[in-house]
Write a protein that holds these residues in place. Structure first.
Motif, PDB file in Angstrom:
ATOM      1  N   UNK A 331       0.837  -1.198   0.000  1.00 36.98           N
ATOM      2  CA  UNK A 331       0.000   0.000   0.000  1.00 36.98           C
ATOM      3  C   UNK A 331       0.877   1.255   0.000  1.00 36.98           C
ATOM      4  N   UNK A 332       0.251   2.393  -0.263  1.00 40.46           N
ATOM      5  CA  UNK A 332       0.986   3.660  -0.295  1.00 40.46           C
ATOM      6  C   UNK A 332       0.132   4.748   0.338  1.00 40.46           C
ATOM      7  N   UNK A 333       0.781   5.661   1.030  1.00 38.74           N
ATOM      8  CA  UNK A 333       0.041   6.743   1.666  1.00 38.74           C
ATOM      9  C   UNK A 333       0.966   7.858   2.099  1.00 38.74           C
ATOM     10  N   UNK A 334       0.365   8.951   2.511  1.00 31.96           N
ATOM     11  CA  UNK A 334       1.120  10.072   3.066  1.00 31.96           C
ATOM     12  C   UNK A 334       1.107   9.933   4.581  1.00 31.96           C
ATOM     13  N   UNK A 335       2.283   9.974   5.207  1.00 29.80           N
ATOM     14  CA  UNK A 335       2.391   9.774   6.654  1.00 29.80           C
ATOM     15  C   UNK A 335       2.335  11.114   7.398  1.00 29.80           C
ATOM     16  N   UNK A 336       1.890  11.025   8.672  1.00 29.86           N
ATOM     17  CA  UNK A 336       1.866  12.215   9.517  1.00 29.86           C
ATOM     18  C   UNK A 336       2.190  11.832  10.955  1.00 29.86           C
ATOM     19  N   UNK A 337       2.592  12.828  11.728  1.00 31.42           N
ATOM     20  CA  UNK A 337       2.840  12.658  13.156  1.00 31.42           C
ATOM     21  C   UNK A 337       1.491  12.549  13.867  1.00 31.42           C
ATOM     22  N   UNK A 338       1.201  11.413  14.516  1.00 33.26           N
ATOM     23  CA  UNK A 338      -0.134  11.211  15.098  1.00 33.26           C
ATOM     24  C   UNK A 338      -0.487  12.174  16.229  1.00 33.26           C
ATOM     25  N   UNK A 339       0.473  12.958  16.699  1.00 32.79           N
ATOM     26  CA  UNK A 339       0.217  13.887  17.795  1.00 32.79           C
ATOM     27  C   UNK A 339       0.213  15.347  17.324  1.00 32.79           C
ATOM     28  N   UNK A 340       0.226  15.562  16.002  1.00 30.63           N
ATOM     29  CA  UNK A 340       0.333  16.924  15.481  1.00 30.63           C
ATOM     30  C   UNK A 340      -0.728  17.195  14.422  1.00 30.63           C
ATOM     31  N   UNK A 341      -1.666  18.094  14.720  1.00 29.07           N
ATOM     32  CA  UNK A 341      -2.671  18.465  13.715  1.00 29.07           C
ATOM     33  C   UNK A 341      -2.025  19.211  12.558  1.00 29.07           C
ATOM     34  N   UNK A 342      -0.918  19.940  12.832  1.00 25.39           N
ATOM     35  CA  UNK A 342      -0.208  20.647  11.762  1.00 25.39           C
ATOM     36  C   UNK A 342       0.365  19.644  10.760  1.00 25.39           C
ATOM     37  N   UNK A 343       0.941  18.557  11.268  1.00 25.51           N
ATOM     38  CA  UNK A 343       1.487  17.523  10.404  1.00 25.51           C
ATOM     39  C   UNK A 343       0.381  16.874   9.572  1.00 25.51           C
ATOM     40  N   UNK A 344      -0.760  16.612  10.200  1.00 23.39           N
ATOM     41  CA  UNK A 344      -1.887  16.013   9.481  1.00 23.39           C
ATOM     42  C   UNK A 344      -2.413  16.970   8.416  1.00 23.39           C
ATOM     43  N   UNK A 345      -2.488  18.258   8.734  1.00 24.61           N
ATOM     44  CA  UNK A 345      -2.964  19.253   7.761  1.00 24.61           C
ATOM     45  C   UNK A 345      -2.072  19.273   6.525  1.00 24.61           C
ATOM     46  N   UNK A 346      -0.771  19.242   6.734  1.00 28.44           N
ATOM     47  CA  UNK A 346       0.162  19.247   5.599  1.00 28.44           C
ATOM     48  C   UNK A 346      -0.004  18.000   4.741  1.00 28.44           C
ATOM     49  N   UNK A 347      -0.213  16.843   5.388  1.00 26.43           N
ATOM     50  CA  UNK A 347      -0.371  15.585   4.655  1.00 26.43           C
ATOM     51  C   UNK A 347      -1.639  15.599   3.808  1.00 26.43           C
ATOM     52  N   UNK A 348      -2.748  16.055   4.389  1.00 20.19           N
ATOM     53  CA  UNK A 348      -4.007  16.114   3.647  1.00 20.19           C
ATOM     54  C   UNK A 348      -3.905  17.105   2.497  1.00 20.19           C
ATOM     55  N   UNK A 349      -3.352  18.266   2.787  1.00 15.95           N
ATOM     56  CA  UNK A 349      -3.243  19.316   1.769  1.00 15.95           C
ATOM     57  C   UNK A 349      -2.385  18.858   0.592  1.00 15.95           C
ATOM     58  N   UNK A 350      -1.327  18.109   0.888  1.00 23.14           N
ATOM     59  CA  UNK A 350      -0.437  17.631  -0.172  1.00 23.14           C
ATOM     60  C   UNK A 350      -1.195  16.780  -1.186  1.00 23.14           C
ATOM     61  N   UNK A 351      -2.125  15.966  -0.688  1.00 27.55           N
ATOM     62  CA  UNK A 351      -2.902  15.099  -1.585  1.00 27.55           C
ATOM     63  C   UNK A 351      -3.996  15.891  -2.301  1.00 27.55           C
ATOM     64  N   UNK A 352      -4.717  16.719  -1.561  1.00 29.50           N
ATOM     65  CA  UNK A 352      -5.844  17.436  -2.161  1.00 29.50           C
ATOM     66  C   UNK A 352      -5.406  18.435  -3.227  1.00 29.50           C
ATOM     67  N   UNK A 353      -4.199  18.962  -3.120  1.00 27.50           N
ATOM     68  CA  UNK A 353      -3.745  19.971  -4.079  1.00 27.50           C
ATOM     69  C   UNK A 353      -2.909  19.392  -5.222  1.00 27.50           C
ATOM     70  N   UNK A 354      -2.688  18.096  -5.192  1.00 26.25           N
ATOM     71  CA  UNK A 354      -1.833  17.488  -6.226  1.00 26.25           C
ATOM     72  C   UNK A 354      -2.533  16.262  -6.805  1.00 26.25           C
ATOM     73  N   UNK A 355      -3.265  16.448  -7.901  1.00 28.03           N
ATOM     74  CA  UNK A 355      -4.024  15.345  -8.498  1.00 28.03           C
ATOM     75  C   UNK A 355      -3.129  14.199  -8.955  1.00 28.03           C
ATOM     76  N   UNK A 356      -1.954  14.526  -9.480  1.00 29.87           N
ATOM     77  CA  UNK A 356      -1.054  13.466  -9.950  1.00 29.87           C
ATOM     78  C   UNK A 356      -0.597  12.583  -8.790  1.00 29.87           C
ATOM     79  N   UNK A 357      -0.300  13.208  -7.656  1.00 28.18           N
ATOM     80  CA  UNK A 357       0.112  12.439  -6.478  1.00 28.18           C
ATOM     81  C   UNK A 357      -1.046  11.606  -5.954  1.00 28.18           C
ATOM     82  N   UNK A 358      -2.246  12.209  -5.919  1.00 34.60           N
ATOM     83  CA  UNK A 358      -3.431  11.466  -5.476  1.00 34.60           C
ATOM     84  C   UNK A 358      -3.644  10.230  -6.350  1.00 34.60           C
TER      85      UNK A 358
END
Length: 397
Positions: A331-358
């Motif tokens: 499997x493949x995914x974008x990882x984040x720090x489970x204790x940081x909402x900032x880290x999660x925000x960056x991970x989600x944003x990276x996918x939502x703003x990049x169709x090729x990566x998604x």
């Protein structure tokens, strides 16, 4: 072959009931399996048998969640039907969320062993890899020691089965080294339904649905997800809906209601409640990305395999078990720090703003999911205990 399966079974809301359903459904497609007896929990509603070959199925409702009598009633039911092999679909809180009935249920493999009945135990989690505090068991250091001791004894009873199956190779290594047993096998979790390959076109391009699915409140907390999406909204023009699909964990009843109250003024959050089987596909297909807001895990993730089967991108916490599943099964995914909402925000944003990566993640996850459909997993089980009932050397896997 007459196969018995001890499991929770829909319309039950007990953990692993969906996994039990898909095991039964796929075993029923195999010619070598002539009869399946489901030793399942009592429900008022009729059990779900909406698949071909359901005429092979016998339903024996013989146990209740949190009942002290399950070890007697299940053993009695298995003796009555005399299957060639019994497959247990287990985790440590399968038979109850109260300590004594939960523990008594886990003595069943030993009970069948003393009755000369053949059994294989699929154990979805092992106590050695469970964070007792995050999973909602206890914060008390002395009680943690007691739980570990009791868990060691119960694992000994589980390992008395003819075969034990885990879904993660690391679990096999831990159990083999600690308990000095050689009857522990690895069979992947498998993917419930393999739909045709998706077109990878977003169904709602004007709205990004960020979805999480499961039972929440212990190590699955959704505040971090809502906070992360709020951060993205402040920085971008993305239109995002947060979809919370599922219910409270039995150990944290009232959790989702408290979150709804806390975020009552936050826009575009949908709480679906319990998701019936017929709505699961729609929930996944409408999602832009599937999020795993976990601080810990208790085994492999059925939700990850479902996301893969629908060709979805995922955002995964950087914690051991999920990383191992992703590595082992492709499997493949974008990882984040489970204790940081900032880290999660960056991970989600990276996918939502990049169709090729998604698209890259979606295609990788669909390919990983299709490698182990449930029918293939069932064939692997037949080979695991086949030498005890029938020669299966020619069964393809």
């Amino acid at each position: 072959m007459k196969l018995g399966i001890v499991t929770a079974y829909p319309p039950s809301k007990i953990t692993l009931n969906e996994y039990g359903y898909h095991l039964v459904k796929n075993f029923a497609t195999l010619d070598i399996v002539e009869k399946i007896i489901i030793f399942c929990d009592y429900t008022e509603e009729e059990k779900v048998l909406d698949f071909p070959s359901s005429d092979k199925i016998i339903i024996d409702q013989c146990w209740n969640f949190n009942s002290y009598k399950n070890i007697l009633s299940v053993t009695r039911a298995v003796k009555k039907h005399q299957p060639d092999q019994v497959l247990f679909n287990l985790q440590f809180m399968k038979f109850g969320d109260k300590k004594v009935p939960a523990a008594l249920g886990l003595l069943l493999p030993k009970s069948l062993k003393t009755s000369n009945l053949k059994s294989t135990v699929l154990i979805h989690n092992i106590l050695e890899r469970v964070d007792l505090e995050k999973a909602g068991f206890t914060k008390n250091p002395l009680l943690k020691v007691a739980y570990r001791t009791i868990g060691y004894v119960l694992t000994r009873f589980i390992l008395s089965a003819d075969n034990v199956v885990v879904t993660i190779p690391k679990y096999q290594k831990i159990l083999t080294e600690k308990y000095k047993k050689n009857n522990i096998n690895v069979i992947p979790h498998g993917t419930f339904e393999i739909s045709k390959e998706p077109d990878y076109i977003e169904k709602l391009p004007y709205l990004k649905k960020v979805m999480t699915f499961g039972k929440f409140g212990t190590y699955k907390k959704i505040e971090i997800l809502i906070d992360a999406v709020e951060q993205i909204r402040k920085k971008t023009e993305l239109k995002i809906e947060v979809v919370i699909a599922g219910t409270d964990n039995p150990n944290t009843l009232g959790y989702l209601k408290s979150v709804q109250e806390k975020y009552k003024n936050t826009r575009q959050i949908t709480f679906t409640g319990y998701v019936p089987e017929e709505d699961v596909e729609r929930i996944f297909i409408e999602s832009s990305v599937v999020i795993f807001p976990y601080t810990s895990t208790t085994g492999s993730s059925g939700v990850l395999h479902q996301a893969g089967s629908y060709g979805k991108s995922v955002v995964i916490p950087n914690i051991k078990d999920l990383k191992e599943v992703i590595h082992d099964e492709g499997y493949a995914g974008e990882f984040f720090d489970p204790h940081s909402s900032e880290s999660l925000a960056l991970a989600i944003q990276k996918i939502l703003e990049n169709d090729n990566y998604r698209l890259e993640l979606e295609k990788a996850n669909y390919e990983a999911a299709t490698a182990y459909p449930m029918q293939r997993v069932c064939l692997m089980y037949l080979k695991t205990f086949g030498h005890q009932v029938i020669n299966l050397k020619k069964v393809p896997v």
